[in-house]
Design a protein around this motif. Sequence first.
Motif, PDB file in Angstrom:
ATOM      1  N   ALA A 242      26.930  34.886  16.353  1.00 43.71           N
ATOM      2  CA  ALA A 242      25.585  34.322  16.517  1.00 43.71           C
ATOM      3  C   ALA A 242      24.788  35.091  17.564  1.00 43.71           C
ATOM      4  O   ALA A 242      23.593  35.379  17.374  1.00 43.71           O
ATOM      5  CB  ALA A 242      25.693  32.838  16.900  1.00 43.71           C
ATOM      6  N   LEU A 243      25.422  35.430  18.686  1.00 38.01           N
ATOM      7  CA  LEU A 243      24.706  36.154  19.733  1.00 38.01           C
ATOM      8  C   LEU A 243      24.325  37.555  19.279  1.00 38.01           C
ATOM      9  O   LEU A 243      23.279  38.075  19.651  1.00 38.01           O
ATOM     10  CB  LEU A 243      25.570  36.215  20.997  1.00 38.01           C
ATOM     11  CG  LEU A 243      24.794  36.431  22.296  1.00 38.01           C
ATOM     12  CD1 LEU A 243      23.875  35.243  22.568  1.00 38.01           C
ATOM     13  CD2 LEU A 243      25.737  36.640  23.462  1.00 38.01           C
ATOM     14  N   ARG A 245      23.413  38.435  16.358  1.00 35.24           N
ATOM     15  CA  ARG A 245      22.199  38.392  15.526  1.00 35.24           C
ATOM     16  C   ARG A 245      21.029  37.748  16.251  1.00 35.24           C
ATOM     17  O   ARG A 245      19.987  37.474  15.645  1.00 35.24           O
ATOM     18  CB  ARG A 245      22.492  37.681  14.213  1.00 35.24           C
ATOM     19  CG  ARG A 245      22.860  36.227  14.302  1.00 35.24           C
ATOM     20  CD  ARG A 245      23.000  35.592  12.909  1.00 35.24           C
ATOM     21  NE  ARG A 245      23.355  34.189  12.997  1.00 35.24           N
ATOM     22  CZ  ARG A 245      24.597  33.732  12.962  1.00 35.24           C
ATOM     23  NH1 ARG A 245      25.608  34.581  12.828  1.00 35.24           N
ATOM     24  NH2 ARG A 245      24.834  32.440  13.046  1.00 35.24           N
ATOM     25  N   GLY A 246      21.202  37.485  17.565  1.00 33.10           N
ATOM     26  CA  GLY A 246      20.095  37.014  18.390  1.00 33.10           C
ATOM     27  C   GLY A 246      19.922  35.517  18.430  1.00 33.10           C
ATOM     28  O   GLY A 246      18.930  35.027  18.973  1.00 33.10           O
ATOM     29  N   ASP A 247      20.893  34.756  17.888  1.00 33.22           N
ATOM     30  CA  ASP A 247      20.783  33.299  17.881  1.00 33.22           C
ATOM     31  C   ASP A 247      21.581  32.737  19.053  1.00 33.22           C
ATOM     32  O   ASP A 247      22.728  32.306  18.915  1.00 33.22           O
ATOM     33  CB  ASP A 247      21.308  32.754  16.549  1.00 33.22           C
ATOM     34  CG  ASP A 247      20.953  31.281  16.349  1.00 33.22           C
ATOM     35  OD1 ASP A 247      20.635  30.604  17.348  1.00 33.22           O
ATOM     36  OD2 ASP A 247      21.025  30.812  15.197  1.00 33.22           O
ATOM     37  N   ALA A 248      20.960  32.730  20.243  1.00 26.66           N
ATOM     38  CA  ALA A 248      21.657  32.276  21.449  1.00 26.66           C
ATOM     39  C   ALA A 248      21.970  30.785  21.388  1.00 26.66           C
ATOM     40  O   ALA A 248      22.999  30.346  21.914  1.00 26.66           O
ATOM     41  CB  ALA A 248      20.805  32.585  22.682  1.00 26.66           C
ATOM     42  N   ALA A 249      21.111  30.011  20.752  1.00 25.81           N
ATOM     43  CA  ALA A 249      21.333  28.565  20.684  1.00 25.81           C
ATOM     44  C   ALA A 249      22.616  28.249  19.901  1.00 25.81           C
ATOM     45  O   ALA A 249      23.421  27.411  20.317  1.00 25.81           O
ATOM     46  CB  ALA A 249      20.133  27.880  20.039  1.00 25.81           C
ATOM     47  N   GLU A 250      22.813  28.925  18.783  1.00 30.58           N
ATOM     48  CA  GLU A 250      24.027  28.684  17.994  1.00 30.58           C
ATOM     49  C   GLU A 250      25.266  29.173  18.748  1.00 30.58           C
ATOM     50  O   GLU A 250      26.314  28.521  18.730  1.00 30.58           O
ATOM     51  CB  GLU A 250      23.935  29.378  16.647  1.00 30.58           C
ATOM     52  CG  GLU A 250      25.151  29.096  15.751  1.00 30.58           C
ATOM     53  CD  GLU A 250      25.037  29.750  14.385  1.00 30.58           C
ATOM     54  OE1 GLU A 250      26.083  29.878  13.711  1.00 30.58           O
ATOM     55  OE2 GLU A 250      23.916  30.144  13.992  1.00 30.58           O
ATOM     56  N   ALA A 251      25.122  30.322  19.428  1.00 27.66           N
ATOM     57  CA  ALA A 251      26.246  30.827  20.219  1.00 27.66           C
ATOM     58  C   ALA A 251      26.638  29.819  21.288  1.00 27.66           C
ATOM     59  O   ALA A 251      27.829  29.550  21.511  1.00 27.66           O
ATOM     60  CB  ALA A 251      25.875  32.166  20.848  1.00 27.66           C
ATOM     61  N   ALA A 283      18.881  33.035  25.988  1.00 23.86           N
ATOM     62  CA  ALA A 283      18.031  31.975  25.437  1.00 23.86           C
ATOM     63  C   ALA A 283      16.811  31.747  26.300  1.00 23.86           C
ATOM     64  O   ALA A 283      15.733  31.366  25.805  1.00 23.86           O
ATOM     65  CB  ALA A 283      18.835  30.683  25.313  1.00 23.86           C
ATOM     66  N   SER A 289      20.720  41.451  25.049  1.00 22.56           N
ATOM     67  CA  SER A 289      20.539  41.551  23.609  1.00 22.56           C
ATOM     68  C   SER A 289      21.867  41.921  22.993  1.00 22.56           C
ATOM     69  O   SER A 289      22.567  42.770  23.500  1.00 22.56           O
ATOM     70  CB  SER A 289      19.488  42.607  23.259  1.00 22.56           C
ATOM     71  OG  SER A 289      19.915  43.878  23.688  1.00 22.56           O
TER      72      SER A 289
END
Length: 449
Positions: A242-243, A245-251, A283, A289
């Motif tokens: 998740a991180l 692909r830039g999705d910090a919230a899901e990570a 986030a 990144s």
Amino acid sequence: MTTLWLVVLLLLLATLLCLIPPLVRRPPTRPSITADANVRAFYLAQREQLQRDLNNGSLSPAARVRAEEELQRDMLQDLALRQSQALPAGGQRAGIAAACLLSVLVPVAAVLLYGKLGNPRAAADVAMTRAAEPHAEDSGDDMALAINALAQRLRATPDDADGWYTLARSYETLGRYTDAVAAYQQVLRLVPGQPAVLADLADALLSANQGAPDANSIAAVAQALAAQPDQPKALALAGMMALRRGDAAEALAHWERLQALLPPDSEAARQIQSNIAQARGMAAGGAASGAPAAASSAAAAGVPAAGIPASGVPASGATASGPPAPAGQSPAAASTPRLSGHARIAESLRGKVQPGDTVFILARPVEGSRMPLAILRMRVSDLPRAFALDDSNAMSPDATLSRASKVRVEIRISRSGTAAAQSGDLSGVLPDVAVPASGLELVADTVAP
């Protein structure tokens, strides 16, 4: 064993060559002095000589009669002897029969005697003993040979899930990630849908792809979490993906869930806390990144591979960290013997390694097999750091740290990424360590010639 039987065969052949030829050889025939007619002519000449002696008075009539009787007797004996020498077939047939009998009896008697008094496994035992002798410089080669032997056995018995799982873990130790992926797929063929094995497969796929997620690794993590939402390795990998692909919230969601499953003071919990801090910074609009370097794989994230029981499948509820342990104690320490300490590189040798070089920390039995009982894999950039070895780091469920009383703890830094020792590798050894032990100081202070 092949050499032994060749020697035995040669000895048997040598024995038979000594016994059989004299039996089948034709008996030598005495050269005949004359034919039968010549024999009779010879005795006739002798009689004529007796007659001449009688006529000239040198022989009396009584002496002549006695001499003639002796001549007749000698002639009959000579003729009988020549006839018996002309018919040796009966004796030769007996010799051939004896030779055939010995050809069968000698090998059979040798085998029966060896089975009664010998040890048919002696050669194999000697070979195994020699293979088990401690040679530090060949220990990596010993492990590679053992792994290749396991791979050959599995080709003959492809339905051994335990064996495929051990082979997959072993391939990962050697850095052969593509082979590890194939072995994990064999495990899933036999025990489909196992969350722990799916997570291990995803980890091997990521390592083979230099940490970059692909469709197969993403699908394996998704299947693992669908079957077991609290699977630790799958949660660690899902957060990393998740991180990336830039999705910090899901990570954060995955890692915070994982953090709640880990003992608060464990190394895994500290590593996940570091990853969570980095994800929160991302986030919040931080500069981070992509995935954190420490989370490039589940092992780097501090989550060891889940064990596999003797039944061949990981229990569906089994996790890499096990049930929660009391505060201040890791799960491995709560249930199994454990080795812990601090690993580092000698300062004088720091310049001989690169941050990306592979570090192996392992424990081998002091006596017997050279196969590691527990092994950790990390990077030079992770050192210095605390380490812990227990049964969760075993390469095989049949060879674990808890079964040993004394071990040899080693650190090896490999430029090639393989466990086999090579020239220029750094290493360090603690030769006789009682199990369990803590506070070990493991230093890579020797350069392999």
